[in-house]
Scaffold this active site. Sequence first.
Site, PDB file in Angstrom:
ATOM      1  N   ALA A 185       0.831  -1.211   0.000  1.00  0.00           N
ATOM      2  CA  ALA A 185       0.000   0.000   0.000  1.00  0.00           C
ATOM      3  C   ALA A 185       0.864   1.259   0.000  1.00  0.00           C
ATOM      4  CB  ALA A 185      -0.938  -0.006   1.208  1.00  0.00           C
ATOM      5  N   GLU A 186       1.889   1.290   0.838  1.00  0.00           N
ATOM      6  CA  GLU A 186       2.732   2.487   0.899  1.00  0.00           C
ATOM      7  C   GLU A 186       3.537   2.668  -0.382  1.00  0.00           C
ATOM      8  OE1 GLU A 186       5.455   5.215   3.773  1.00  0.00           O
ATOM      9  OE2 GLU A 186       4.426   3.466   4.595  1.00  0.00           O
ATOM     10  N   THR A 187       3.990   1.590  -0.963  1.00  0.00           N
ATOM     11  CA  THR A 187       4.713   1.675  -2.238  1.00  0.00           C
ATOM     12  C   THR A 187       3.825   2.298  -3.308  1.00  0.00           C
ATOM     13  OG1 THR A 187       6.115  -0.227  -1.693  1.00  0.00           O
ATOM     14  CG2 THR A 187       5.865   0.333  -4.032  1.00  0.00           C
TER      15      THR A 187
END
Length: 143
Positions: free
Chosen positions: A58-60
């Site tokens: 998700a953060e990527t």
Amino acid sequence: MTLEEVKRWTDSRPNLAHALGIEITAVSEDALEGRMPVDGRTHQPMGLLHGGASVALAETLGSIAAALRVDRSKQACVGLEINANHLKGVRDGWVRGRATPVHVGRSTQVWEIRITHEETGALVCISRITMAVIDLPGGEKRA
């Protein structure tokens, strides 16, 4: 940027996405998509997809998507907050993530990332990331 340009940019040096096998699969005006294997790299000890791996996906995706919305020669996007609700366990295969903008402002961006099981389409995790848009010193280009 095209999908190939994004891949060249994100693959320019070793990073966590490489270690986890994350691949960017689609870029459009309204979304960024990628996928990640569910295997020994991304399992927790009980053999299920690790929640931290889902958050890393998700953060990527959210970080790359946010960076594509600014002039990277003058600004960068950095994470302020991320949350995730893990809804379904996955033991193998691939999960797919799709980041879509909730808010794209001058100083902050908010992105929603929905992670689904590639084979069944079941919703595995839903996440939201808030990014700060910061000015780079002297307008230097960030690699």
